[in-house]
Design an enzyme around this catalytic site. Structure first.
Site, short mmCIF file in Angstrom:
data_model
loop_
_atom_site.label_atom_id
_atom_site.label_comp_id
_atom_site.label_asym_id
_atom_site.label_seq_id
_atom_site.Cartn_x
_atom_site.Cartn_y
_atom_site.Cartn_z
N GLU A 100 9.07 18.76 -24.26
CA GLU A 100 8.36 19.06 -23.00
C GLU A 100 8.79 20.43 -22.46
O GLU A 100 7.99 21.13 -21.84
CB GLU A 100 8.60 17.96 -21.95
N ARG A 118 0.81 -1.23 0.00
CA ARG A 118 0.00 0.00 0.00
C ARG A 118 0.84 1.27 0.00
O ARG A 118 0.39 2.34 0.39
CB ARG A 118 -0.98 0.03 1.18
N HIS A 121 -0.93 17.03 -25.59
CA HIS A 121 -0.88 15.59 -25.30
C HIS A 121 -2.11 14.82 -25.76
O HIS A 121 -2.02 13.61 -26.00
CB HIS A 121 -0.64 15.37 -23.80
N HIS A 161 -1.29 11.63 -27.68
CA HIS A 161 -1.66 10.28 -27.22
C HIS A 161 -2.43 9.50 -28.28
O HIS A 161 -2.49 8.28 -28.24
CB HIS A 161 -2.45 10.36 -25.91
N HIS A 217 7.71 9.54 -27.62
CA HIS A 217 6.73 10.40 -26.94
C HIS A 217 6.94 11.89 -27.25
O HIS A 217 6.01 12.59 -27.63
CB HIS A 217 6.78 10.14 -25.43
N GLU A 275 -4.83 17.03 -10.42
CA GLU A 275 -5.44 17.35 -11.72
C GLU A 275 -6.97 17.46 -11.64
O GLU A 275 -7.69 16.93 -12.49
CB GLU A 275 -5.03 16.33 -12.78
N ARG A 295 -4.01 21.65 -13.40
CA ARG A 295 -2.86 20.81 -13.77
C ARG A 295 -3.02 20.27 -15.19
O ARG A 295 -2.02 19.96 -15.85
CB ARG A 295 -2.68 19.67 -12.76
N LYS A 306 2.91 11.63 -10.88
CA LYS A 306 2.10 10.73 -11.71
C LYS A 306 2.88 9.44 -11.96
O LYS A 306 4.05 9.49 -12.37
CB LYS A 306 1.76 11.37 -13.05
N ASN A 344 -1.11 19.10 -19.98
CA ASN A 344 -1.43 18.17 -21.07
C ASN A 344 -1.47 18.87 -22.43
O ASN A 344 -1.93 18.28 -23.42
CB ASN A 344 -2.78 17.49 -20.81
N LYS A 367 6.81 23.53 -13.94
CA LYS A 367 5.96 22.38 -13.61
C LYS A 367 5.61 22.35 -12.12
O LYS A 367 4.47 22.08 -11.75
CB LYS A 367 6.65 21.07 -14.02
N1 GLY Z 1 2.98 15.20 -17.53
C1 GLY Z 1 1.80 15.89 -17.12
C2 GLY Z 1 1.64 15.94 -15.65
O1 GLY Z 1 2.52 15.57 -14.92
O2 GLY Z 1 0.59 16.35 -15.18
#
Ligand code: GLY
Length: 369
Positions: free
Chosen positions: A191, A118, A254, A258, A270, A243, A247, A140, A251, A233
């Site tokens: 990025e 956990r 993206h 994606h 990517h 998010e 946040r 993430k 994206n 960031k």
């Molecule tokens: N790569 C996008 C984020 O970390 O929210």
């Protein structure tokens, strides 16, 4: 050494950015937490180099799991193997997972740390530019899941299972970028451009003015580049860790990326898919009157100067692109939610006009039959 804090109350942590700091990893980690056992998740590409240097700095017990960093390994079976390996090595809730490699290794190692017993503490040690400026920061973690294309074939949908699990520390040693190939460096720069487009024209200028320094791997320039990008960031993540809202600005590009990244026939990394996605997002914004053609040109010229693609390497069908775009988890239901560049940064836009999306796809080489 530079230090950027990601401010998240009790989950706050530092991102350390320096040159030749990997041999001191043990000391940097001990400053933050103490543990009797460390478990390393390593990219096989760096196992004998950065991985060994990092592991050698620890006097106590270390064990490791090495994975080939390809999307087809970013799956539940790999997590299962890491859990088994940790169990066999007697890892307990005090064991610290240290993930060393690119973004894929960080996502997989992070997800294993988030779920083993956990959740156990995690340290991210990114060794690619993309992982330094993006994947290692913000918590993430995740893996891909098999998903069906409109033609019935199965592909791996990006990051469709995962969790938020903040690291306790991120150590970005830009010396690791000396051996990173140019294609991977360019992917990281995609990025950095994305972050700059969130209202930081000074970072766009920095990238333009320091092109040679970046590609010559001037470590002072790289430290500055990574620091600027991580600071952007960190600010976004601090405002919206999970998010729930803003946040999603990260994206930018993206949702388009994606949709095209899983198409094996395109052979895109990517960052290359993100570069094309940024161009598509710019065209979409221009079609909606949110930005002018000069801004779109400025971004395209910058991406081209870095050596990134701004169009698909071969045409793909609109139906295919739209189908995968709707599967992206950021497109909430089917309300066509996109992050789009605006004059002062970027905006989350709901109910984007379908014609603007079609124009955006056409601008990067998607064809309709
Ligand atoms: N790569 C996008 C984020 O970390 O929210």
């Amino acid at each position: 050494m530079n230090r950027v804090q990601v401010s998240l109350q009790e989950r706050s942590y530092d991102v350390l950015i320096g040159s030749n700091i990997l041999p001191e990893l043990n000391c940097l980690v001990q400053d933050v937490l103490s543990a009797s056992q460390f478990f390393f998740v390593l990219d096989t590409n760096v196992e004998a180099t950065h991985g060994e240097i990092a592991m050698d700095s620890f006097a106590c017990k270390t064990d490791h799991y090495a994975l080939e960093a390809v999307e087809s390994n970013k799956i539940a079976d790999t997590i299962d193997s890491i859990w088994s390996s940790m169990l066999n090595q007697g890892c307990d809730r005090g064991t610290v997972v240290i993930s060393i490699g690119g973004g894929l290794t960080g996502d997989v190692g992070g997800f294993a740390a988030a779920t083993y017993l956990r959740g156990v503490p995690l340290i991210q040690v990114p060794t690619t530019l993309l992982a330094m400026v993006d994947a290692s920061v913000g918590g993430k973690t995740g893996i891909n899941l098999p998903t069906k294309r409109p033609d019935g074939t199965t592909i791996l949908g990006k990051n469709l299972a995962g969790s938020f699990w903040q690291p306790r520390l991120v150590v970005a040693d830009v010396s690791a970028l000396q051996t990173l190939d140019d294609r991977q460096l360019r992917c990281g720069l995609a990025e950095c451009v994305k972050h700059a487009m969130l209202g930081h024209p000074e970072v766009i200028s920095f990238i333009q003015e320091n092109h040679d320094g970046i590609f010559n791997r001037d470590e002072e320039v790289l430290i500055e580049l990574v620091t600027q990008s991580v600071a952007i960031k960190a600010e976004v993540v601090a405002k919206d860790e999970r998010e729930a809202g803003s946040r999603a600005l990260l994206n930018l590009g993206h949702t388009f990326a994606h949709a095209i990244e899983p198409m094996k026939e395109l052979g895109l990394f990517h960052g290359e898919a993100v570069s094309i996605g940024l161009c598509a997002a710019c065209s979409c914004s221009e079609a909606l009157g949110m930005i002018d053609a000069d801004f779109v040109d400025q971004i395209r010229v910058l991406l081209v100067s870095i050596g990134l693609p701004t169009r698909l390497p071969m045409p793909i069908q609109l139906e295919d692109a739209m189908g995968l775009m709707q599967k992206d988890k950021k497109v909430i239901d089917s309300c066509n939610r996109l992050v789009l560049p605006s004059k002062d940064g970027a905006m989350i836009v709901d109910d984007v006009d379908k014609n603007a999306i079609l124009l955006a796809w056409a601008s990067v080489g998607v064809t309709s039959s």
